[in-house]
Write a protein that holds these residues in place. Structure first.
Motif, mmCIF file in Angstrom:
data_model
loop_
_atom_site.group_PDB
_atom_site.id
_atom_site.type_symbol
_atom_site.label_atom_id
_atom_site.label_comp_id
_atom_site.label_asym_id
_atom_site.label_seq_id
_atom_site.Cartn_x
_atom_site.Cartn_y
_atom_site.Cartn_z
ATOM 1 N N ASP A 86 0.804 -1.242 0.036
ATOM 2 C CA ASP A 86 0.081 0.000 -0.123
ATOM 3 C C ASP A 86 0.647 1.202 0.086
ATOM 4 O O ASP A 86 0.721 2.219 0.856
ATOM 5 C CB ASP A 86 -1.001 0.087 1.347
ATOM 6 C CG ASP A 86 -2.060 -1.046 1.226
ATOM 7 O OD1 ASP A 86 -2.261 -1.548 0.188
ATOM 8 O OD2 ASP A 86 -2.437 -1.711 2.300
ATOM 9 N N GLY A 88 1.052 3.248 -2.527
ATOM 10 C CA GLY A 88 0.343 4.227 -3.586
ATOM 11 C C GLY A 88 1.234 4.922 -4.638
ATOM 12 O O GLY A 88 1.123 5.853 -5.036
ATOM 13 N N THR A 91 0.068 6.315 -8.132
ATOM 14 C CA THR A 91 -1.455 6.796 -7.993
ATOM 15 C C THR A 91 -1.515 8.204 -7.625
ATOM 16 O O THR A 91 -2.619 8.874 -7.789
ATOM 17 C CB THR A 91 -2.021 6.222 -6.821
ATOM 18 O OG1 THR A 91 -1.264 6.413 -5.680
ATOM 19 C CG2 THR A 91 -1.922 4.653 -6.858
ATOM 20 N N HIS A 92 -0.210 8.994 -7.865
ATOM 21 C CA HIS A 92 -0.346 10.439 -7.614
ATOM 22 C C HIS A 92 -0.089 11.324 -8.810
ATOM 23 O O HIS A 92 0.021 12.549 -8.798
ATOM 24 C CB HIS A 92 0.431 10.855 -6.558
ATOM 25 C CG HIS A 92 0.104 10.252 -5.182
ATOM 26 N ND1 HIS A 92 -1.019 10.618 -4.342
ATOM 27 C CD2 HIS A 92 0.629 9.105 -4.415
ATOM 28 C CE1 HIS A 92 -1.116 9.914 -3.376
ATOM 29 N NE2 HIS A 92 -0.154 9.015 -3.718
ATOM 30 N N TRP A 98 4.621 9.023 -2.510
ATOM 31 C CA TRP A 98 3.941 7.785 -2.123
ATOM 32 C C TRP A 98 3.357 8.198 -0.840
ATOM 33 O O TRP A 98 3.468 9.169 -0.140
ATOM 34 C CB TRP A 98 4.880 6.626 -1.983
ATOM 35 C CG TRP A 98 6.402 7.243 -0.979
ATOM 36 C CD1 TRP A 98 7.198 7.788 -1.251
ATOM 37 C CD2 TRP A 98 6.568 6.333 0.146
ATOM 38 N NE1 TRP A 98 8.101 8.024 -0.361
ATOM 39 C CE2 TRP A 98 7.880 6.956 0.534
ATOM 40 C CE3 TRP A 98 6.145 5.528 0.918
ATOM 41 C CZ2 TRP A 98 8.389 6.796 1.747
ATOM 42 C CZ3 TRP A 98 6.674 5.110 2.274
ATOM 43 C CH2 TRP A 98 7.771 5.849 2.488
ATOM 44 N N ASP A 99 2.334 7.205 -0.286
ATOM 45 C CA ASP A 99 1.486 7.164 1.060
ATOM 46 C C ASP A 99 2.389 6.843 2.214
ATOM 47 O O ASP A 99 2.384 5.658 2.751
ATOM 48 C CB ASP A 99 0.049 6.460 0.909
ATOM 49 C CG ASP A 99 -0.499 7.067 -0.432
ATOM 50 O OD1 ASP A 99 -0.371 8.465 -0.828
ATOM 51 O OD2 ASP A 99 -1.237 6.296 -1.045
ATOM 52 N N LYS A 102 0.249 5.051 4.799
ATOM 53 C CA LYS A 102 -0.455 3.737 4.490
ATOM 54 C C LYS A 102 0.285 2.831 4.344
ATOM 55 O O LYS A 102 -0.163 1.599 4.468
ATOM 56 C CB LYS A 102 -1.425 4.153 3.425
ATOM 57 C CG LYS A 102 -2.530 5.097 3.529
ATOM 58 C CD LYS A 102 -3.440 5.136 2.270
ATOM 59 C CE LYS A 102 -4.606 6.322 2.334
ATOM 60 N NZ LYS A 102 -5.203 6.527 1.242
ATOM 61 N N VAL A 103 1.780 2.896 4.242
ATOM 62 C CA VAL A 103 2.241 1.817 3.832
ATOM 63 C C VAL A 103 2.604 0.933 4.939
ATOM 64 O O VAL A 103 2.645 1.581 6.327
ATOM 65 C CB VAL A 103 4.051 2.149 3.516
ATOM 66 C CG1 VAL A 103 4.608 3.186 4.553
ATOM 67 C CG2 VAL A 103 4.619 1.208 2.722
#
Length: 108
Positions: A86, A88, A91-92, A98-99, A102-103
């Motif tokens: 996760d 991310g 996705t941006h 990156w997230d 959430k990782v």
């Protein structure tokens, strides 16, 4: 040639940094003949495929004409471990955001 920009519209990026009248015009070795006209043609396009084709042609010309000589390159974020989840990445709209919140890492 993104300078860390996160534009989803590459035409906006090219206009901002490589249009001689752009808001944040970057220094270049030289503008090729017809460059400004092609930038304006790209900005006037309304169809996504046409915009992409014109932007790609400008990038090709940018490279072929050696308009700028980069001083450094930044690497993008890649994790090649199946235990990292996760992030991310991708996705941006860019390859380096990156997230961090959430990782997570699994133990398996």
């Amino acid at each position: 040639m993104t300078h860390g920009a996160t534009d989803y519209n590459y035409c906006a990026y090219l206009d901002r940094y490589y249009n001689p009248t752009g808001l944040f015009a970057m220094p270049v070795v030289a503008y090729p003949e017809g460059w400004l006209e092609r930038i304006n043609e790209m900005l006037a396009a309304v169809e996504r495929d046409e915009m992409a084709d014109l932007a790609q042609a400008l990038v090709r010309q940018f490279v072929d004409e050696v308009m700028a000589i980069p001083l450094w390159l930044e690497s993008e974020v890649y994790v090649l471990d199946n235990s990292v989840h996760d992030m991310g990445v991708g996705t941006h709209g860019d390859g380096f955001t990156w997230d961090t919140n959430k990782v997570w890492i699994s133990t398996e």
